[in-house]
Design a protein around this motif. Structure first.
Motif, PDB file in Angstrom:
ATOM      1  N   LYS A 108      16.688  -3.459   3.868  1.00  0.00           N
ATOM      2  CA  LYS A 108      16.260  -2.976   2.438  1.00  0.00           C
ATOM      3  C   LYS A 108      16.310  -1.192   2.850  1.00  0.00           C
ATOM      4  CE  LYS A 108      13.501  -6.493   0.297  1.00  0.00           C
ATOM      5  NZ  LYS A 108      12.433  -6.575  -0.151  1.00  0.00           N
ATOM      6  N   LYS A 109      15.897  -0.947   3.689  1.00  0.00           N
ATOM      7  CA  LYS A 109      16.019   0.749   3.960  1.00  0.00           C
ATOM      8  C   LYS A 109      17.238   1.054   4.253  1.00  0.00           C
ATOM      9  CE  LYS A 109      13.815   4.046   7.318  1.00  0.00           C
ATOM     10  NZ  LYS A 109      12.973   4.052   8.436  1.00  0.00           N
ATOM     11  N   ARG A 110      18.123   0.428   4.931  1.00  0.00           N
ATOM     12  CA  ARG A 110      19.629   0.870   5.245  1.00  0.00           C
ATOM     13  C   ARG A 110      20.155   0.860   4.032  1.00  0.00           C
ATOM     14  NH1 ARG A 110      23.023   0.271   9.623  1.00  0.00           N
ATOM     15  NH2 ARG A 110      24.824   1.212   9.187  1.00  0.00           N
ATOM     16  N   ALA A 111      19.948  -0.257   3.038  1.00  0.00           N
ATOM     17  CA  ALA A 111      20.591  -0.325   1.641  1.00  0.00           C
ATOM     18  C   ALA A 111      20.429   1.036   0.818  1.00  0.00           C
ATOM     19  CB  ALA A 111      20.399  -1.597   0.858  1.00  0.00           C
ATOM     20  N   ALA A 112      18.941   1.047   0.840  1.00  0.00           N
ATOM     21  CA  ALA A 112      18.592   2.345   0.126  1.00  0.00           C
ATOM     22  C   ALA A 112      19.028   3.792   0.514  1.00  0.00           C
ATOM     23  CB  ALA A 112      16.851   2.430   0.421  1.00  0.00           C
ATOM     24  N   GLU A 113      19.103   3.679   2.005  1.00  0.00           N
ATOM     25  CA  GLU A 113      19.794   5.004   2.515  1.00  0.00           C
ATOM     26  C   GLU A 113      21.189   5.207   2.261  1.00  0.00           C
ATOM     27  OE1 GLU A 113      18.770   4.691   6.683  1.00  0.00           O
ATOM     28  OE2 GLU A 113      16.642   5.323   6.574  1.00  0.00           O
ATOM     29  N   GLU A 114      21.798   4.214   2.089  1.00  0.00           N
ATOM     30  CA  GLU A 114      23.463   4.293   1.971  1.00  0.00           C
ATOM     31  C   GLU A 114      23.454   4.578   0.337  1.00  0.00           C
ATOM     32  OE1 GLU A 114      24.753   0.620   3.305  1.00  0.00           O
ATOM     33  OE2 GLU A 114      24.863   0.820   5.260  1.00  0.00           O
ATOM     34  N   TYR A 115      22.751   4.130  -0.288  1.00  0.00           N
ATOM     35  CA  TYR A 115      22.848   4.302  -1.951  1.00  0.00           C
ATOM     36  C   TYR A 115      22.461   5.631  -2.065  1.00  0.00           C
ATOM     37  CZ  TYR A 115      22.474   3.656  -6.916  1.00  0.00           C
ATOM     38  OH  TYR A 115      22.488   3.828  -8.155  1.00  0.00           O
ATOM     39  N   ALA A 116      21.457   6.076  -1.478  1.00  0.00           N
ATOM     40  CA  ALA A 116      21.128   7.625  -1.690  1.00  0.00           C
ATOM     41  C   ALA A 116      22.459   8.551  -1.123  1.00  0.00           C
ATOM     42  CB  ALA A 116      19.799   7.966  -0.749  1.00  0.00           C
ATOM     43  N   GLN A 117      22.911   8.108   0.000  1.00  0.00           N
ATOM     44  CA  GLN A 117      24.076   9.058   0.315  1.00  0.00           C
ATOM     45  C   GLN A 117      25.109   8.851  -0.629  1.00  0.00           C
ATOM     46  OE1 GLN A 117      25.193   7.774   4.485  1.00  0.00           O
ATOM     47  NE2 GLN A 117      26.765   9.317   4.374  1.00  0.00           N
ATOM     48  N   ARG A 118      25.374   7.579  -0.899  1.00  0.00           N
ATOM     49  CA  ARG A 118      26.619   7.419  -2.057  1.00  0.00           C
ATOM     50  C   ARG A 118      26.293   8.424  -3.278  1.00  0.00           C
ATOM     51  NH1 ARG A 118      27.414   2.296  -5.794  1.00  0.00           N
ATOM     52  NH2 ARG A 118      29.175   3.018  -6.949  1.00  0.00           N
ATOM     53  N   VAL A 119      25.020   8.218  -3.732  1.00  0.00           N
ATOM     54  CA  VAL A 119      24.577   9.000  -4.871  1.00  0.00           C
ATOM     55  C   VAL A 119      24.780  10.804  -4.650  1.00  0.00           C
ATOM     56  CG1 VAL A 119      22.775   9.892  -6.457  1.00  0.00           C
ATOM     57  CG2 VAL A 119      22.992   7.490  -5.895  1.00  0.00           C
ATOM     58  N   GLU A 120      24.596  11.138  -3.407  1.00  0.00           N
ATOM     59  CA  GLU A 120      24.442  12.366  -3.148  1.00  0.00           C
ATOM     60  C   GLU A 120      26.203  12.914  -3.058  1.00  0.00           C
ATOM     61  OE1 GLU A 120      23.090  15.499   0.430  1.00  0.00           O
ATOM     62  OE2 GLU A 120      22.560  13.482   0.463  1.00  0.00           O
ATOM     63  N   GLU A 121      26.862  11.833  -2.484  1.00  0.00           N
ATOM     64  CA  GLU A 121      28.356  12.235  -2.128  1.00  0.00           C
ATOM     65  C   GLU A 121      28.870  12.433  -3.562  1.00  0.00           C
ATOM     66  OE1 GLU A 121      30.002   9.557   0.368  1.00  0.00           O
ATOM     67  OE2 GLU A 121      28.963  10.220   2.219  1.00  0.00           O
ATOM     68  N   TYR A 122      28.656  11.169  -4.474  1.00  0.00           N
ATOM     69  CA  TYR A 122      29.022  11.285  -5.747  1.00  0.00           C
ATOM     70  C   TYR A 122      28.630  12.697  -6.508  1.00  0.00           C
ATOM     71  CZ  TYR A 122      30.781   9.440 -10.369  1.00  0.00           C
ATOM     72  OH  TYR A 122      31.606   8.949 -11.196  1.00  0.00           O
ATOM     73  N   ASN A 213      34.025   4.033 -10.408  1.00  0.00           N
ATOM     74  CA  ASN A 213      32.792   3.245  -9.891  1.00  0.00           C
ATOM     75  C   ASN A 213      31.687   4.065  -9.722  1.00  0.00           C
ATOM     76  OD1 ASN A 213      34.745   0.934 -10.107  1.00  0.00           O
ATOM     77  ND2 ASN A 213      35.446   1.360  -8.238  1.00  0.00           N
ATOM     78  N   PRO A 214      31.159   4.827 -10.698  1.00  0.00           N
ATOM     79  CA  PRO A 214      30.119   5.678 -10.199  1.00  0.00           C
ATOM     80  C   PRO A 214      28.670   4.777 -10.182  1.00  0.00           C
ATOM     81  CG  PRO A 214      30.553   5.560 -12.665  1.00  0.00           C
ATOM     82  CD  PRO A 214      31.724   4.709 -11.878  1.00  0.00           C
ATOM     83  N   PRO A 215      27.756   5.411  -9.435  1.00  0.00           N
ATOM     84  CA  PRO A 215      26.270   4.600  -9.400  1.00  0.00           C
ATOM     85  C   PRO A 215      25.979   4.599 -10.703  1.00  0.00           C
ATOM     86  CG  PRO A 215      26.525   6.452  -7.998  1.00  0.00           C
ATOM     87  CD  PRO A 215      27.877   6.575  -8.661  1.00  0.00           C
ATOM     88  N   TYR A 222      30.301  10.362 -15.695  1.00  0.00           N
ATOM     89  CA  TYR A 222      31.477   9.907 -15.433  1.00  0.00           C
ATOM     90  C   TYR A 222      32.449  10.069 -16.825  1.00  0.00           C
ATOM     91  CZ  TYR A 222      36.013   7.448 -14.052  1.00  0.00           C
ATOM     92  OH  TYR A 222      37.214   6.901 -14.105  1.00  0.00           O
ATOM     93  N   ASP A 223      31.758   9.492 -17.845  1.00  0.00           N
ATOM     94  CA  ASP A 223      32.570   9.397 -19.061  1.00  0.00           C
ATOM     95  C   ASP A 223      32.858  10.957 -19.590  1.00  0.00           C
ATOM     96  OD1 ASP A 223      32.657   6.742 -19.453  1.00  0.00           O
ATOM     97  OD2 ASP A 223      30.714   6.768 -20.492  1.00  0.00           O
ATOM     98  N   ALA A 224      31.681  11.684 -19.115  1.00  0.00           N
ATOM     99  CA  ALA A 224      31.823  13.144 -19.646  1.00  0.00           C
ATOM    100  C   ALA A 224      33.042  13.909 -18.878  1.00  0.00           C
ATOM    101  CB  ALA A 224      30.622  13.711 -19.357  1.00  0.00           C
ATOM    102  N   VAL A 225      32.978  13.702 -17.555  1.00  0.00           N
ATOM    103  CA  VAL A 225      33.843  14.280 -16.706  1.00  0.00           C
ATOM    104  C   VAL A 225      35.562  13.870 -16.859  1.00  0.00           C
ATOM    105  CG1 VAL A 225      33.942  12.719 -14.732  1.00  0.00           C
ATOM    106  CG2 VAL A 225      34.501  15.086 -14.374  1.00  0.00           C
ATOM    107  N   SER A 226      35.450  12.492 -17.490  1.00  0.00           N
ATOM    108  CA  SER A 226      36.929  11.800 -17.843  1.00  0.00           C
ATOM    109  C   SER A 226      37.488  12.591 -19.183  1.00  0.00           C
ATOM    110  CB  SER A 226      36.590  10.429 -18.306  1.00  0.00           C
ATOM    111  OG  SER A 226      36.264   9.641 -16.914  1.00  0.00           O
ATOM    112  N   ASP A 227      36.388  12.969 -19.925  1.00  0.00           N
ATOM    113  CA  ASP A 227      36.924  13.764 -20.987  1.00  0.00           C
ATOM    114  C   ASP A 227      37.208  14.996 -20.888  1.00  0.00           C
ATOM    115  OD1 ASP A 227      36.203  11.638 -22.840  1.00  0.00           O
ATOM    116  OD2 ASP A 227      33.963  12.348 -23.326  1.00  0.00           O
ATOM    117  N   LEU A 228      36.915  15.756 -19.754  1.00  0.00           N
ATOM    118  CA  LEU A 228      37.051  17.092 -19.377  1.00  0.00           C
ATOM    119  C   LEU A 228      38.312  17.073 -18.569  1.00  0.00           C
ATOM    120  CD1 LEU A 228      36.403  20.171 -18.724  1.00  0.00           C
ATOM    121  CD2 LEU A 228      35.190  19.267 -16.806  1.00  0.00           C
ATOM    122  N   TYR A 229      38.519  15.963 -17.940  1.00  0.00           N
ATOM    123  CA  TYR A 229      39.985  15.830 -17.265  1.00  0.00           C
ATOM    124  C   TYR A 229      41.023  15.743 -18.263  1.00  0.00           C
ATOM    125  CZ  TYR A 229      43.352  13.617 -14.590  1.00  0.00           C
ATOM    126  OH  TYR A 229      44.540  13.363 -14.155  1.00  0.00           O
TER     127      TYR A 229
END
Length: 273
Positions: A108-122, A213-215, A222-229
């Motif tokens: 659970k801790k590993r999954a939470a850390e990976e998700y947090a990292q994914r959110v930060e990278e996104y 595939n955003p969090p 993502y919808d907003a940045v797609s409109d900008l794109y």
């Protein structure tokens, strides 16, 4: 117990009676004893052999089918063994449960850390994509404005210090606006700027792929940045690949420029400071 008839007097007696109680007749002859040493016949009540003096065993001559039972005392040992086994099983269950709990918590801790990292990278890629699009849009806006000016001045033969070298390179206006635009795109400085815009498009396209595939918390972003794109692509294409008439080009450019600005304002809601 059954009754039998005495063969001597005809009276009834017990089948286990050794002699008849009525006539005294012997019904069950007594078994004679013999000395275990010399074999001499012994009389009843003798305590020793009169022939050799060997003590008489009271149980001599008695036969029995009963065999002594072998008693094996194992209760205490079995109980201790069971206790040991139970203790081991309980210990294994405790250790196993603790291990499973520990592994689950770690996962659970590993999954939470990976998700947090994914959110930060996104979040980082979202900001980078937005800034990169703004840079490309700014270059495209200035380039498209120059294209529109060259196009207009070559058609209406308007003189301008910025456009004269493209519209009247030999001191007089070119006969076709396409020649003026050709002169513009042949200019090394302008050509370099267009190449930079095209590279910018490639960078933005790569970033947009990463934003798929955003969090859950970034789906609206993502919808907003797609409109900008979409607005950004329309605007940058006005610089890299102008087409249509001057009127349609001007309309397309103005719409793309306005849409890009509005899309960025909407995008600002999802950008952290």
């Amino acid at each position: 117990m059954a009754m039998i008839v005495c063969p001597h007097c005809g009276e009834q007696v017990s089948e286990k009676a050794k002699k008849c109680v009525h006539c005294g007749a012997i019904l069950i002859p007594e078994e004679k004893k013999h000395c275990t040493e010399c074999g001499a016949e012994l009389e009843e009540e003798m305590t020793e052999c009169p022939n050799c003096g060997c003590p008489v065993d009271d149980t001599l001559g008695q036969e029995t089918d009963e065999k002594p039972q072998k008693v094996e005392v194992t209760g205490v040992k079995v109980t201790k063994k069971i206790k040991v086994i139970i203790g081991i099983v309980v210990a294994l269950l405790v250790v196993g449960g603790a291990t499973v709990f520990g592994v689950t918590q770690y996962q659970k801790k590993r999954a939470a850390e990976e998700y947090a990292q994914r959110v930060e990278e996104y979040s980082d890629n979202l900001k980078l994509a937005t800034v990169t699009m703004l840079t490309g849009a700014s270059d495209a806006e200035s380039s498209a404005n120059l294209i529109k000016q060259v196009w207009y001045n070559s058609i209406y033969e308007e003189r301008d210090d910025k456009t004269d070298k493209y519209t009247r390179p030999d001191g007089y206006f070119v006969s076709d606006f396409n020649d003026a635009l050709g002169n513009l795109y042949a200019d090394s400085s302008f050509s370099s700027k267009i190449s930079s815009i095209e590279d910018n498009q490639d960078t933005v396209n790569a970033l947009m792929k990463k934003l798929k595939n955003p969090p859950d918390e970034y789906k609206d972003a993502y919808d907003a940045v797609s409109d900008l794109y979409d607005a950004y692509i329309s605007l940058t294409n006005c610089a890299t690949d102008p087409s249509g008439s001057l009127q349609t080009y001007s309309s397309t450019f103005n719409d793309a420029d306005t849409n890009t600005l509005n899309a960025y304002k909407a995008m600002e809601l999802y950008l952290d400071d």
